[in-house]
Design an enzyme around this catalytic site. Structure first.
Site, PDB file in Angstrom:
ATOM      1  N   GLY A   1       6.523  -5.325 -10.106  1.00  0.00           N
ATOM      2  CA  GLY A   1       5.106  -4.977 -10.039  1.00  0.00           C
ATOM      3  C   GLY A   1       4.676  -4.251 -11.303  1.00  0.00           C
TER       4      GLY A   1
ATOM      5  N   ASP B   1      -7.280   7.308   0.471  1.00  0.00           N
ATOM      6  CA  ASP B   1      -6.480   6.070   0.452  1.00  0.00           C
ATOM      7  C   ASP B   1      -6.539   5.308   1.771  1.00  0.00           C
ATOM      8  OD1 ASP B   1      -5.614   7.000  -1.995  1.00  0.00           O
ATOM      9  OD2 ASP B   1      -3.485   6.636  -1.609  1.00  0.00           O
TER      10      ASP B   1
ATOM     11  N   GLY C   1      -0.247  15.525  13.464  1.00  0.00           N
ATOM     12  CA  GLY C   1      -1.456  15.421  14.289  1.00  0.00           C
ATOM     13  C   GLY C   1      -1.670  14.033  14.848  1.00  0.00           C
TER      14      GLY C   1
ATOM     15  N   ARG D   1       0.684  -0.214  -1.829  1.00  0.00           N
ATOM     16  CA  ARG D   1       0.798   0.872  -0.859  1.00  0.00           C
ATOM     17  C   ARG D   1       0.489   0.377   0.545  1.00  0.00           C
ATOM     18  NH1 ARG D   1       2.769   5.470  -3.017  1.00  0.00           N
ATOM     19  NH2 ARG D   1       1.568   6.701  -1.535  1.00  0.00           N
TER      20      ARG D   1
ATOM     21  N   VAL E   1       9.380 -11.852  -7.950  1.00  0.00           N
ATOM     22  CA  VAL E   1      10.786 -11.650  -7.627  1.00  0.00           C
ATOM     23  C   VAL E   1      10.991 -12.216  -6.233  1.00  0.00           C
ATOM     24  CG1 VAL E   1      12.576  -9.942  -7.198  1.00  0.00           C
ATOM     25  CG2 VAL E   1      10.958  -9.596  -9.069  1.00  0.00           C
TER      26      VAL E   1
ATOM     27  N   GLY F   1       1.593  -3.075 -11.736  1.00  0.00           N
ATOM     28  CA  GLY F   1       0.359  -2.351 -11.432  1.00  0.00           C
ATOM     29  C   GLY F   1       0.453  -0.974 -12.080  1.00  0.00           C
TER      30      GLY F   1
ATOM     31  N   VAL G   1       5.042  -2.363  -5.559  1.00  0.00           N
ATOM     32  CA  VAL G   1       4.222  -3.524  -5.198  1.00  0.00           C
ATOM     33  C   VAL G   1       3.041  -3.133  -4.307  1.00  0.00           C
ATOM     34  CG1 VAL G   1       6.098  -5.196  -5.457  1.00  0.00           C
ATOM     35  CG2 VAL G   1       5.751  -4.072  -3.249  1.00  0.00           C
TER      36      VAL G   1
ATOM     37  N   HIS H   1     -16.014  15.624 -35.589  1.00  0.00           N
ATOM     38  CA  HIS H   1     -15.134  14.830 -36.456  1.00  0.00           C
ATOM     39  C   HIS H   1     -14.046  15.745 -37.007  1.00  0.00           C
ATOM     40  CE1 HIS H   1     -13.878  11.898 -39.445  1.00  0.00           C
ATOM     41  NE2 HIS H   1     -13.889  12.877 -40.341  1.00  0.00           N
TER      42      HIS H   1
ATOM     43  N   ALA I   1      -6.801   9.862  -5.894  1.00  0.00           N
ATOM     44  CA  ALA I   1      -7.011  11.212  -5.367  1.00  0.00           C
ATOM     45  C   ALA I   1      -8.440  11.680  -5.636  1.00  0.00           C
ATOM     46  CB  ALA I   1      -6.003  12.164  -6.005  1.00  0.00           C
TER      47      ALA I   1
HETATM   48  P1  NAI Z   1      -0.761  -1.965  -7.459  1.00  0.00           P
HETATM   49  O1  NAI Z   1      -1.407  -2.707  -6.355  1.00  0.00           O
HETATM   50  O2  NAI Z   1      -1.570  -1.330  -8.510  1.00  0.00           O
HETATM   51  O3  NAI Z   1       0.295  -2.930  -8.215  1.00  0.00           O
HETATM   52  C1  NAI Z   1       1.284  -3.655  -7.557  1.00  0.00           C
HETATM   53  C2  NAI Z   1       1.599  -4.875  -8.393  1.00  0.00           C
HETATM   54  O4  NAI Z   1       2.746  -5.525  -7.876  1.00  0.00           O
HETATM   55  C3  NAI Z   1       0.466  -5.891  -8.390  1.00  0.00           C
HETATM   56  O5  NAI Z   1       0.057  -6.131  -9.725  1.00  0.00           O
HETATM   57  C4  NAI Z   1       1.087  -7.116  -7.734  1.00  0.00           C
HETATM   58  O6  NAI Z   1       0.606  -8.317  -8.273  1.00  0.00           O
HETATM   59  C5  NAI Z   1       2.570  -6.933  -8.025  1.00  0.00           C
HETATM   60  N1  NAI Z   1       3.498  -7.587  -7.090  1.00  0.00           N
HETATM   61  C6  NAI Z   1       3.454  -7.560  -5.727  1.00  0.00           C
HETATM   62  N2  NAI Z   1       4.505  -8.258  -5.214  1.00  0.00           N
HETATM   63  C7  NAI Z   1       5.231  -8.724  -6.257  1.00  0.00           C
HETATM   64  C8  NAI Z   1       6.422  -9.517  -6.383  1.00  0.00           C
HETATM   65  N3  NAI Z   1       7.092  -9.950  -5.311  1.00  0.00           N
HETATM   66  N4  NAI Z   1       6.880  -9.814  -7.615  1.00  0.00           N
HETATM   67  C9  NAI Z   1       6.208  -9.364  -8.713  1.00  0.00           C
HETATM   68  N5  NAI Z   1       5.063  -8.640  -8.664  1.00  0.00           N
HETATM   69  C10 NAI Z   1       4.593  -8.309  -7.450  1.00  0.00           C
HETATM   70  O7  NAI Z   1       0.190  -0.914  -6.717  1.00  0.00           O
HETATM   71  P2  NAI Z   1       1.016   0.313  -7.294  1.00  0.00           P
HETATM   72  O8  NAI Z   1       1.294   0.160  -8.746  1.00  0.00           O
HETATM   73  O9  NAI Z   1       2.144   0.428  -6.341  1.00  0.00           O
HETATM   74  O10 NAI Z   1       0.013   1.525  -7.154  1.00  0.00           O
HETATM   75  C11 NAI Z   1      -0.537   1.869  -5.871  1.00  0.00           C
HETATM   76  C12 NAI Z   1      -1.841   2.596  -5.984  1.00  0.00           C
HETATM   77  O11 NAI Z   1      -1.641   3.885  -6.504  1.00  0.00           O
HETATM   78  C13 NAI Z   1      -2.833   1.887  -6.874  1.00  0.00           C
HETATM   79  O12 NAI Z   1      -3.971   1.570  -6.102  1.00  0.00           O
HETATM   80  C14 NAI Z   1      -3.192   2.874  -7.929  1.00  0.00           C
HETATM   81  O13 NAI Z   1      -4.591   2.939  -8.132  1.00  0.00           O
HETATM   82  C15 NAI Z   1      -2.672   4.213  -7.390  1.00  0.00           C
HETATM   83  N6  NAI Z   1      -2.136   4.977  -8.516  1.00  0.00           N
HETATM   84  C16 NAI Z   1      -2.992   5.468  -9.447  1.00  0.00           C
HETATM   85  C17 NAI Z   1      -2.514   6.149 -10.547  1.00  0.00           C
HETATM   86  C18 NAI Z   1      -3.485   6.614 -11.584  1.00  0.00           C
HETATM   87  O14 NAI Z   1      -4.679   6.609 -11.308  1.00  0.00           O
HETATM   88  N7  NAI Z   1      -3.046   7.001 -12.769  1.00  0.00           N
HETATM   89  C19 NAI Z   1      -1.098   6.397 -10.746  1.00  0.00           C
HETATM   90  C20 NAI Z   1      -0.293   5.794  -9.732  1.00  0.00           C
HETATM   91  C21 NAI Z   1      -0.804   5.138  -8.668  1.00  0.00           C
END
Ligand code: NAI
Length: 434
Positions: free
Chosen positions: A149, A277, A83, A237, A206, A151, A235, A408, A285
């Site tokens: 990363g 997002d 779309g 989205r 890195v 995260g 790293v 409990h 989600a």
């Molecule tokens: P994120 O933003 O959570 O983490 C990316 C990490 O990579 C950051 O901590 C950052 O400091 C690090 N980073 C960036 N460049 C780097 C480098 N060159 N060297 C080393 N570290 C570096 O992004 P992520 O993990 O990709 O997740 C994306 C989104 O997806 C998040 O907003 C998360 O909330 C969502 N998500 C949620 C889940 C859940 O609720 N269980 C599961 C998976 C994803």
């Protein structure tokens, strides 16, 4: 309209497939402890990665089919194709065979989501340098992997792969793993990573990746070079706002490509809304679902606005991490605070399940006793956090949460105990000097 399968990233490339694989990995990991539960398996458990992928694909396709059925039952038309907004009241859908349909609408909701961010420093090739999308379709697992990363995605994959006996090294440029979580709780989590023999470098980025003797190597900002068979890049989205006609109709974008909206999900163009997002505020989600209902109610003339109070974070690591409300740092910037803590190892149920790692940390306002934040590391954290989420959403005090009689033995007793500990009154902890 939808250009790919119904259900978006959550169902096809995110939450559901990853949690399905994590369920198998967790069971496999548990089976390794069978002896301590009084079970003699007779042999070591063996997992079958391709069978795990098949199970995941079956579950995903069943749920995708379910959405199709729900659309039919609720009278929603599903048009397959890509779309593009071609006027303030017009969307053009291009099907795979090139045919075009023009749709007229009073209102348009953009819910195009996000995708893995690709950085030129880490040239994704799908074989050596991967995103989580590739991991979900991998034909086999490597013996060793470097994850860039720490995260949410990086840590979930680190734990999943480590449970499946892959040697994992994680590199994070910020101070601690899970940088958005409470720093103290993240330290507790980092100790668990260490117990799993996951190597974590923090405050390290890195700088470069290149072919290496084991497959790939990463050159770190601390001068070290580390080796692995593969690299998983996690790293963050990027936002799917390109080539969907937003600029042509004057929808403004943030510098990072996300779409700013007001609290009713309206963009700067009155009849064009954005949810999920793609707004870049919270990439979850379940907040996207909330955004969707706010946008639709607004279109229907209701007076509503976004309310994220009490929205939990649920992270499916091992052990799980979950939180709601403010971290200690953010709470102490605005309030005088008190903290209650309760270690999981104090719970009978935790011992019964052999899941004694972690703790609940609760933060309250010292004057009003109102709960400000709850942070959990431990088994079932992603389930039990919802008691705390309700408490924060409804503005309850630590005394009110502590006054609830919990069943409990359950893991969520830890929430009640941490609430009592705010006042030094948890009878299951050694008496505190007051
Ligand atoms: P994120 O933003 O959570 O983490 C990316 C990490 O990579 C950051 O901590 C950052 O400091 C690090 N980073 C960036 N460049 C780097 C480098 N060159 N060297 C080393 N570290 C570096 O992004 P992520 O993990 O990709 O997740 C994306 C989104 O997806 C998040 O907003 C998360 O909330 C969502 N998500 C949620 C889940 C859940 O609720 N269980 C599961 C998976 C994803």
């Amino acid at each position: 309209m939808e250009g790919e399968k119904l259900g978006g990233v959550c169902l096809n490339k995110g939450c559901i497939p990853s949690k399905t694989l994590i369920a198998t990995a967790t069971l496999y990991d548990k089976m390794k402890e069978a002896d301590s539960f009084g079970i003699n398996l007779g042999t070591s458990p063996v997992y079958d990665w391709s069978a795990m992928i098949n199970r995941k694909d079956k579950i995903v396709s069943m749920l995708v089919g379910g959405i199709g059925q729900l659309f039919k039952s609720h009278g929603v038309d599903h048009i397959e194709g890509y779309g593009k907004i071609t006027g303030k009241n017009e969307v053009t859908v291009v099907a795979e065979d090139g045919t075009e349909i023009k749709l007229k609408a009073d209102n348009i909701i953009v819910a195009t989501g996000s995708r893995s961010r690709n950085l030129p420093t880490f040239p994704i090739d799908g074989t050596r340098i991967l995103t989580s999308d590739h991991m979900l379709q991998a034909e086999s697992l490597p013996k060793s992997i470097i994850i860039i990363g720490a995260g949410v995605i990086g840590c979930e994959w680190a734990c999943l792969l480590s449970m499946l006996d892959v040697e994992v090294t994680v590199v994070e440029m910020l101070d601690h793993a899970l940088p958005l979580e409470d720093a103290g709780v993240a330290k507790v989590f980092e100790r668990e990573l260490k117990k799993k023999k996951i190597t974590l470098y923090t405050k390290t980025s890195v700088d470069k990746v290149e072919p290496g003797p084991e497959g790939v190597q990463a050159i770190l900002s601390n001068g070290k070079t580390i080796q692995g068979n593969q690299i998983l890049v996690a790293v963050g989205r990027a936002f799917n706002t390109e080539e969907i006609g937003l600029e042509d109709v004057g929808v403004k974008l943030n510098r990072n490509g996300s779409i700013p909206t007001n609290n009713q999900m309206r963009t700067n163009i009155k009849n064009i809304y954005a949810i999920g997002d793609v707004r870049g505020e919270i990439l979850l989600a379940y907040t996207a679902v909330h955004d969707g209902s706010i946008a639709v109610d607004t279109i229907l003339g209701e007076k509503v606005k976004k309310n994220y109070a009490g929205v939990p974070s649920v992270i499916f690591t091992s052990p799980e991490v979950a939180s709601v409300g403010m971290t200690e740092q953010s709470a102490s910037e605005k309030h005088e605070i008190t903290i209650g803590k309760f270690p999981m190892r104090t719970l009978g149920k935790a011992h019964a399940e052999n899941e004694i790692s972690g703790e609940v940390k609760m933060i309250a306002d010292k004057k009003t006793d109102k709960l400000l934040g709850v942070h959990i590391v431990g088994a079932h954290a992603t389930e039990i956090i919802h008691t705390a989420a309700l408490a924060i959403n409804r503005g309850l005090t630590a005394t009110q949460v502590g006054a609830l009689t919990f069943g409990h033995p359950v893991i969520s007793e830890s929430i009640m105990e941490a609430a009592h500990d705010i006042h030094g009154l948890s009878v299951h902890l050694a008496k505190k000097k007051r």
